[in-house]
Design a protein around this motif. Structure first.
Motif, PDB file in Angstrom:
ATOM      1  N   ARG A 157      14.677  59.049  11.294  1.00 18.48           N
ATOM      2  CA  ARG A 157      14.762  58.941  12.752  1.00 18.48           C
ATOM      3  C   ARG A 157      16.105  58.380  13.209  1.00 18.48           C
ATOM      4  NH1 ARG A 157      10.382  59.245  16.312  1.00 18.48           N
ATOM      5  NH2 ARG A 157      11.299  57.621  17.633  1.00 18.48           N
ATOM      6  N   ALA A 158      16.732  57.575  12.366  1.00 17.64           N
ATOM      7  CA  ALA A 158      18.038  57.020  12.732  1.00 17.64           C
ATOM      8  C   ALA A 158      19.108  58.106  12.804  1.00 17.64           C
ATOM      9  CB  ALA A 158      18.461  55.948  11.732  1.00 17.64           C
ATOM     10  N   GLN A 159      18.833  59.267  12.200  1.00 17.58           N
ATOM     11  CA  GLN A 159      19.756  60.407  12.241  1.00 17.58           C
ATOM     12  C   GLN A 159      19.460  61.318  13.434  1.00 17.58           C
ATOM     13  OE1 GLN A 159      22.302  61.199  10.354  1.00 17.58           O
ATOM     14  NE2 GLN A 159      22.087  60.138   8.400  1.00 17.58           N
ATOM     15  N   MET A 160      18.397  61.021  14.154  1.00 17.01           N
ATOM     16  CA  MET A 160      17.922  61.909  15.209  1.00 17.01           C
ATOM     17  C   MET A 160      18.159  61.317  16.589  1.00 17.01           C
ATOM     18  SD  MET A 160      14.227  62.818  13.510  1.00 17.01           S
ATOM     19  CE  MET A 160      14.068  63.468  11.839  1.00 17.01           C
ATOM     20  N   ALA A 161      18.112  62.200  17.592  1.00 18.00           N
ATOM     21  CA  ALA A 161      18.189  61.741  18.979  1.00 18.00           C
ATOM     22  C   ALA A 161      17.041  60.782  19.269  1.00 18.00           C
ATOM     23  CB  ALA A 161      18.141  62.936  19.921  1.00 18.00           C
ATOM     24  N   ALA A 162      15.889  61.021  18.641  1.00 16.88           N
ATOM     25  CA  ALA A 162      14.719  60.165  18.846  1.00 16.88           C
ATOM     26  C   ALA A 162      15.015  58.721  18.467  1.00 16.88           C
ATOM     27  CB  ALA A 162      13.531  60.696  18.043  1.00 16.88           C
ATOM     28  N   GLY A 163      15.746  58.522  17.384  1.00 19.20           N
ATOM     29  CA  GLY A 163      16.078  57.169  16.964  1.00 19.20           C
ATOM     30  C   GLY A 163      16.931  56.453  17.992  1.00 19.20           C
ATOM     31  N   ALA A 164      17.972  57.165  18.481  1.00 19.76           N
ATOM     32  CA  ALA A 164      18.888  56.552  19.436  1.00 19.76           C
ATOM     33  C   ALA A 164      18.232  56.294  20.786  1.00 19.76           C
ATOM     34  CB  ALA A 164      20.111  57.446  19.613  1.00 19.76           C
ATOM     35  N   ILE A 165      17.409  57.244  21.260  1.00 19.83           N
ATOM     36  CA  ILE A 165      16.856  57.154  22.609  1.00 19.83           C
ATOM     37  C   ILE A 165      15.533  56.409  22.659  1.00 19.83           C
ATOM     38  CG2 ILE A 165      16.035  58.491  24.582  1.00 19.83           C
ATOM     39  CD1 ILE A 165      19.076  58.596  24.111  1.00 19.83           C
ATOM     40  N   GLU A 166      14.632  56.710  21.755  1.00 21.83           N
ATOM     41  CA  GLU A 166      13.298  56.103  21.807  1.00 21.83           C
ATOM     42  C   GLU A 166      13.222  54.776  21.068  1.00 21.83           C
ATOM     43  OE1 GLU A 166      10.542  60.074  22.306  1.00 21.83           O
ATOM     44  OE2 GLU A 166      10.963  59.388  20.263  1.00 21.83           O
ATOM     45  N   ASP A 167      13.962  54.651  19.956  1.00 23.85           N
ATOM     46  CA  ASP A 167      13.916  53.413  19.172  1.00 23.85           C
ATOM     47  C   ASP A 167      15.058  52.469  19.512  1.00 23.85           C
ATOM     48  OD1 ASP A 167      11.861  54.803  17.961  1.00 23.85           O
ATOM     49  OD2 ASP A 167      13.039  55.332  16.179  1.00 23.85           O
ATOM     50  N   GLY A 168      16.150  53.020  20.037  1.00 23.56           N
ATOM     51  CA  GLY A 168      17.322  52.204  20.325  1.00 23.56           C
ATOM     52  C   GLY A 168      18.063  51.783  19.077  1.00 23.56           C
ATOM     53  N   VAL A 169      17.824  52.494  17.971  1.00 21.65           N
ATOM     54  CA  VAL A 169      18.483  52.200  16.698  1.00 21.65           C
ATOM     55  C   VAL A 169      18.905  53.515  16.058  1.00 21.65           C
ATOM     56  CG1 VAL A 169      18.220  51.234  14.386  1.00 21.65           C
ATOM     57  CG2 VAL A 169      17.107  50.118  16.328  1.00 21.65           C
ATOM     58  N   ALA A 170      20.171  53.620  15.653  1.00 21.15           N
ATOM     59  CA  ALA A 170      20.638  54.878  15.070  1.00 21.15           C
ATOM     60  C   ALA A 170      21.874  54.667  14.215  1.00 21.15           C
ATOM     61  CB  ALA A 170      20.947  55.895  16.176  1.00 21.15           C
ATOM     62  N   VAL A 171      22.148  55.658  13.367  1.00 14.32           N
ATOM     63  CA  VAL A 171      23.425  55.757  12.665  1.00 14.32           C
ATOM     64  C   VAL A 171      24.245  56.795  13.424  1.00 14.32           C
ATOM     65  CG1 VAL A 171      22.528  55.025  10.439  1.00 14.32           C
ATOM     66  CG2 VAL A 171      22.455  57.441  11.063  1.00 14.32           C
ATOM     67  N   CYS A 172      25.417  57.125  12.912  1.00 17.15           N
ATOM     68  CA  CYS A 172      26.328  57.998  13.652  1.00 17.15           C
ATOM     69  C   CYS A 172      25.692  59.337  14.028  1.00 17.15           C
ATOM     70  CB  CYS A 172      27.608  58.225  12.856  1.00 17.15           C
ATOM     71  SG  CYS A 172      27.362  58.977  11.213  1.00 17.15           S
ATOM     72  N   GLY A 173      24.894  59.921  13.107  1.00 19.64           N
ATOM     73  CA  GLY A 173      24.254  61.193  13.405  1.00 19.64           C
ATOM     74  C   GLY A 173      23.315  61.100  14.584  1.00 19.64           C
ATOM     75  N   GLY A 174      22.582  59.988  14.692  1.00 18.22           N
ATOM     76  CA  GLY A 174      21.680  59.793  15.809  1.00 18.22           C
ATOM     77  C   GLY A 174      22.432  59.642  17.122  1.00 18.22           C
ATOM     78  N   TYR A 175      23.537  58.891  17.094  1.00 18.20           N
ATOM     79  CA  TYR A 175      24.365  58.750  18.301  1.00 18.20           C
ATOM     80  C   TYR A 175      24.879  60.121  18.751  1.00 18.20           C
ATOM     81  CZ  TYR A 175      24.979  53.598  18.227  1.00 18.20           C
ATOM     82  OH  TYR A 175      24.790  52.236  18.293  1.00 18.20           O
ATOM     83  N   ALA A 176      25.448  60.868  17.823  1.00 14.01           N
ATOM     84  CA  ALA A 176      26.086  62.143  18.180  1.00 14.01           C
ATOM     85  C   ALA A 176      25.073  63.179  18.649  1.00 14.01           C
ATOM     86  CB  ALA A 176      26.888  62.673  16.997  1.00 14.01           C
ATOM     87  N   ARG A 177      23.914  63.226  18.020  1.00 12.18           N
ATOM     88  CA  ARG A 177      22.876  64.178  18.459  1.00 12.18           C
ATOM     89  C   ARG A 177      22.309  63.774  19.817  1.00 12.18           C
ATOM     90  NH1 ARG A 177      21.906  63.973  12.687  1.00 12.18           N
ATOM     91  NH2 ARG A 177      22.475  65.996  11.812  1.00 12.18           N
ATOM     92  N   ALA A 178      22.109  62.485  20.017  1.00 15.22           N
ATOM     93  CA  ALA A 178      21.613  62.018  21.311  1.00 15.22           C
ATOM     94  C   ALA A 178      22.629  62.322  22.406  1.00 15.22           C
ATOM     95  CB  ALA A 178      21.331  60.520  21.258  1.00 15.22           C
ATOM     96  N   PHE A 179      23.906  62.142  22.118  1.00 12.11           N
ATOM     97  CA  PHE A 179      24.950  62.410  23.116  1.00 12.11           C
ATOM     98  C   PHE A 179      24.958  63.885  23.494  1.00 12.11           C
ATOM     99  CE2 PHE A 179      29.359  63.071  24.592  1.00 12.11           C
ATOM    100  CZ  PHE A 179      29.415  62.089  25.576  1.00 12.11           C
ATOM    101  N   CYS A 180      24.814  64.770  22.506  1.00 11.51           N
ATOM    102  CA  CYS A 180      24.727  66.208  22.792  1.00 11.51           C
ATOM    103  C   CYS A 180      23.577  66.501  23.739  1.00 11.51           C
ATOM    104  CB  CYS A 180      24.526  66.996  21.498  1.00 11.51           C
ATOM    105  SG  CYS A 180      26.013  67.278  20.536  1.00 11.51           S
ATOM    106  N   ALA A 181      22.398  65.968  23.423  1.00 11.68           N
ATOM    107  CA  ALA A 181      21.209  66.240  24.233  1.00 11.68           C
ATOM    108  C   ALA A 181      21.328  65.625  25.620  1.00 11.68           C
ATOM    109  CB  ALA A 181      19.965  65.708  23.518  1.00 11.68           C
ATOM    110  N   MET A 182      21.890  64.432  25.713  1.00 11.26           N
ATOM    111  CA  MET A 182      22.070  63.785  27.009  1.00 11.26           C
ATOM    112  C   MET A 182      23.013  64.601  27.890  1.00 11.26           C
ATOM    113  SD  MET A 182      22.349  59.803  25.747  1.00 11.26           S
ATOM    114  CE  MET A 182      22.475  59.044  27.381  1.00 11.26           C
ATOM    115  N   CYS A 183      24.087  65.079  27.306  1.00  7.38           N
ATOM    116  CA  CYS A 183      25.050  65.893  28.056  1.00  7.38           C
ATOM    117  C   CYS A 183      24.414  67.209  28.493  1.00  7.38           C
ATOM    118  CB  CYS A 183      26.294  66.150  27.216  1.00  7.38           C
ATOM    119  SG  CYS A 183      27.335  64.674  27.006  1.00  7.38           S
TER     120      CYS A 183
END
Length: 354
Positions: free
Chosen positions: A148-174
């Motif tokens: 999940r830390a690699q996913m948008a779900a980790g960054a957005i729903e859990d508030g915890v992520a590694v670089c992949g989670g940040y970058a995927r979340a940023f794509c989806a947010m944009c």
């Protein structure tokens, strides 16, 4: 008896040949004609959308690692790509999205969050910065063993992520804010960030590097926001040629004019890169003619050099509009008039050189 044994041996040999042939040359209906990695990734995604997750490629220039990077670039899913090679030179690629339903839920949450973050911004860069700040303020960088830390779900729903989670979340947010932004990764760095084309130029955004470690709450860095390739090369490595080819395939040249006109609040803010070659509506031409105080054209339908009637695209329409604003004295008068009438924001116009 011997004759019967002979025929059995013949049948067994034939069956073995069939199995070998299948191993050497997989089913023809799965074969792709793609000649480049960009084409291969696009065809594999199209096949996946149609319910087929596997394609075969014969062209020698298809590289599974590069295809994987391009698959990741254009979808905010944490996905896998499995490969099989055959003696006849073909390469079989199978694209899969693990825990897709869970990932989709996180992506939808990210889209909603991105739309909210950018709601009060009018310029494209302003929207990108608002989303960049919102993501960093709500997420903490932390190395975990969880997918999940690699996913948008980790960054957005859990508030915890590694670089992949940040970058995927940023794509989806944009995406939720109506912006075309893509995922970039490098194997040597084992790192991921984002790329965007603005006015025809490529820029990079690394939300992970802009998030202080240890976390500092609402503090946001911007040292890695909207960097050119030359600036990013000081700290990052990546296959620049691969991603430039990919971005060329995603951003038509005329989209740069649409982006400029969007920032001047003279174009539909909902238009995306994929809309560039869409037929323009007559009412939009009429509105632009009236707003600019000049007749760009009487009709969106015109006769081309071959005598065929064609419809002007949005890319053509807004290119005409933007070029009209630059027509020396008249152009200066037009833009000043639009600023005076509160149609064009002064800061946006001045930043473009008007």
């Amino acid at each position: 008896m011997r004759k019967g044994i002979k025929w059995i041996l013949v049948l067994l040999a034939a069956a073995a040949l069939v199995l070998v042939f299948r191993w050497k040359a997989p089913k023809q209906e799965e074969v792709s004609l793609a000649q480049t990695n960009v084409e291969a990734a696009a065809e594999l995604l199209d096949a996946y959308a149609e319910g087929r997750d596997t394609l075969l490629f014969y062209h020698q220039d298809i590289d599974e690692k590069q295809v994987y990077h391009l698959l990741q670039a254009q979808q905010p899913y944490y996905a896998t790509l499995s490969t099989a090679s055959f003696q006849n030179g073909s390469l079989q690629l199978t694209y899969e999205i693990p825990q897709k339903e869970m990932q989709q839920k996180g992506i939808e949450a990210a889209r909603k969050t991105g739309a909210q973050a950018a709601a009060d911004e009018h310029s494209i860069e302003g929207k990108l910065k608002a989303i960049h700040h919102a993501l960093i303020r709500s997420c903490v960088y932390e190395q975990t063993g969880e997918d999940r830390a690699q996913m948008a779900a980790g960054a957005i729903e859990d508030g915890v992520a590694v670089c992949g989670g940040y970058a995927r979340a940023f794509c989806a947010m944009c995406d939720g804010a109506g912006l075309d932004v893509y995922y970039v990764e490098d194997d040597d760095m084992t790192h991921a960030w984002n790329a965007v084309r603005l006015y025809g130029e490529t820029y990079f955004i690394d939300c992970t590097y802009d998030d202080p470690v240890p976390d500092q709450g609402q503090r946001v860095g911007d040292a890695y926001f909207m960097l050119t390739a030359e600036q990013l090369k000081e700290t990052h490595t990546w296959n620049e040629a691969l991603y430039e080819d990919f971005l060329d395939s995603r951003y038509p040249e005329q989209f740069a004019y649409i982006q400029r006109m969007q920032d001047l609040q003279l174009a539909d803010p909902a238009l995306r890169a994929a809309d560039t070659d869409t037929a323009a509506e007559q009412k939009e031409l009429n509105r632009l003619n009236e707003t600019l105080g000049i007749t760009l054209a009487e009709s969106v339908v015109y006769t081309d050099e071959n005598g065929q009637e064609v419809c002007m695209t949005y890319g053509e329409l807004y290119q005409k509009g933007y070029e009209a604003l630059w027509d020396e004295v008249d152009g200066r008068r037009r833009i000043e008039n639009l600023i005076d009438r509160y149609i064009v924001p002064p800061l946006a116009a001045r930043s473009m050189g008007f």
